[in-house]
Design a protein around this motif. Structure first.
Motif, mmCIF file in Angstrom:
data_model
loop_
_atom_site.group_PDB
_atom_site.id
_atom_site.type_symbol
_atom_site.label_atom_id
_atom_site.label_comp_id
_atom_site.label_asym_id
_atom_site.label_seq_id
_atom_site.Cartn_x
_atom_site.Cartn_y
_atom_site.Cartn_z
ATOM 1 N N LEU A 1 13.701 39.303 48.441
ATOM 2 C CA LEU A 1 12.880 39.225 47.227
ATOM 3 C C LEU A 1 13.349 38.045 46.378
ATOM 4 C CD1 LEU A 1 10.725 40.598 45.345
ATOM 5 C CD2 LEU A 1 12.649 41.811 44.278
ATOM 6 N N THR B 1 8.438 46.657 41.834
ATOM 7 C CA THR B 1 9.214 46.273 43.028
ATOM 8 C C THR B 1 10.290 47.288 43.380
ATOM 9 O OG1 THR B 1 10.852 45.060 41.731
ATOM 10 C CG2 THR B 1 8.968 43.810 42.566
ATOM 11 N N ASP C 1 9.066 38.351 50.073
ATOM 12 C CA ASP C 1 8.306 38.718 48.868
ATOM 13 C C ASP C 1 8.800 37.891 47.694
ATOM 14 O OD1 ASP C 1 6.965 40.663 50.238
ATOM 15 O OD2 ASP C 1 8.057 42.348 49.361
ATOM 16 N N ILE D 1 8.078 37.486 43.263
ATOM 17 C CA ILE D 1 7.393 37.808 42.018
ATOM 18 C C ILE D 1 7.149 36.493 41.301
ATOM 19 C CG2 ILE D 1 7.684 38.968 39.783
ATOM 20 C CD1 ILE D 1 10.057 40.478 41.365
ATOM 21 N N ILE E 1 3.643 40.299 47.313
ATOM 22 C CA ILE E 1 4.485 41.491 47.295
ATOM 23 C C ILE E 1 4.033 42.495 48.342
ATOM 24 C CG2 ILE E 1 4.981 43.568 45.920
ATOM 25 C CD1 ILE E 1 6.696 41.268 45.101
#
Ligand code: SF4
Length: 385
Positions: free
Chosen positions: A8, A53, A260, A262, A272
């Motif tokens: 992430l 998340t 992923d 953001i 995502i």
């Protein structure tokens, strides 16, 4: 460390620029004294994203824009600290920021704020070229900015723009060799592209030649790769060169490997979630700073548009991104994330043409295919979903 395909990242878009460059088609604005309101909105947007998340440590943060080096060190530090409180960081997390040479006096504060990788957007070392590109710094400041960045930070990347009007192979080679002599461990030489909705796009539509002719641009691309290879900075992506694997941009690799991320800040994109066969969510924040600030104040989220990508849409995107990497697209990850694979007939055909090769689970471009990366990626996407 999590494999980047499963990691992430966080992208923070700071949309303000002291001057809008005539070739730029990013989501950029002149500053309007809204810095505090925008900072508060980004912090609140991050809090909202944490709920979506769940608890996953961040592999990277990237501050882009716009000109994030216009932000004070205190503001950058608040964003990093907030990310740490919400998600925490993986060991070795990359915290990168795009720095304009004009903000050289801010570089020390930016590093003190917690940034561990600086991308210095010098674009050229030649005064005439910088003026042609509408940049607000000259070659002397570009050189000082590189030296300053390298004195403060172990991980420095230099961004360049080539294939400009009037450029020759000899002039680009001289400029590139001077850049390489600084000894930075990462270089991003981008070809100038003329985008329709820019000042350059309007001038080009009136017949002005602002970039290199296509054949010369292709020669300059090959020259760039040859010189960087010989200098020990091979390409690990079409337009990105690094001395070692550790010098590669972890955040950008996360995009190309299909992790992923953001996106917070005006106009920021994100991707995502991905379970095999269900596709993932493509997100885009409200573009105008005021609209973004108002959206976060009203709904606790700056999201403008979201689209649930189908598994086949996700596959097309993963092929396009993965094939940009020198080590190529990971077919096992593609299968695991989408339940789908590439067009095997196209792979055989492109392989026979010497444009791609398969090595284990990875399919990669061969040197002859690099310049056709987008077309080749398109051919590897099956026609049927
Ligand atoms: S400084 Fe960078 S982001 Fe800002 S207008 Fe110029 S090219 Fe675009």
């Amino acid at each position: 460390m999590t494999a980047l395909a499963d990691a992430l990242g966080l992208y923070v878009h700071w949309p303000y620029c002291a001057r809008i460059c005539p070739y730029c088609d990013f989501n950029v604005y002149r500053p309007r004294g809204q810095d505090d309101a925008l900072l508060d909105a980004i912090l609140a947007d991050m809090t909202g994203w944490r709920q979506r998340t769940g608890a996953r440590p961040l592999a990277s943060i990237h501050f882009g824009g716009g000109t994030p080096s216009l932000m004070t060190g205190a503001r950058i530090n608040r964003l990093i600290e907030h990310a740490d409180q919400l998600w925490g960081f993986e060991d070795g997390a990359e915290i990168g920021l795009e720095a304009n040479p004009n903000n050289i006096d801010n570089f020390a504060d930016i590093i003190a704020a917690g940034v561990n990788r600086l991308s210095v957007g010098v674009q050229s070392l030649e005064d005439a070229a910088l003026s042609q590109l509408g940049r607000d710094h000259d070659g002397a400041l570009a050189r000082r900015a590189i030296e300053r960045a390298m004195s403060l930070c172990d991980r420095v990347s230099i961004d360049m723009i080539y294939a400009r009007a009037g450029q020759t192979a000899a002039s680009w080679e001289a400029e590139l060799r001077e850049i390489l002599a600084f000894g930075a461990s990462h270089l991003s030489p981008y070809q100038l592209t003329i985008e329709a909705k820019t000042a350059f796009g309007r001038r080009a539509s009136r017949g002005e030649q602002l970039d290199s002719p296509v054949e010369l641009a292709a020669d300059l691309f090959d020259l760039t790769h040859d010189i960087c290879d010989a200098h020990g900075l091979p390409a690990y992506e079409i337009s990105n060169h690094a001395r070692t694997v550790q010098d590669q941009s972890r955040h950008n690799r996360l995009y190309w490997e299909g992790g992923d991320w953001i996106g917070v800040g005006p106009g920021a994109h994100g991707r995502i979630g991905s379970a095999a066969g269900t596709g993932r969510l493509a997100c885009e924040a409200r573009a105008q700073p005021k609209a973004y600030i108002d959206a976060v104040a009203g709904a606790g989220s700056g999201l403008g548009a979201t689209e649930q990508l189908s598994a086949s849409d996700e596959r097309a995107e993963r092929i396009l991104m993965g094939m940009r990497l020198d080590d190529g697209l990971d077919l096992e990850v593609l299968q695991r994330k989408t339940g789908l694979t590439i067009d095997i007939d196209a792979l055989d055909r492109l392989g026979a043409q010497g444009l791609v090769e398969q090595r284990g689970a990875r399919v990669r471009l061969l040197p002859a295919g690099r310049i056709f990366a987008d077309r080749i990626s398109g051919e590897l996407v099956p026609d049927t979903p």
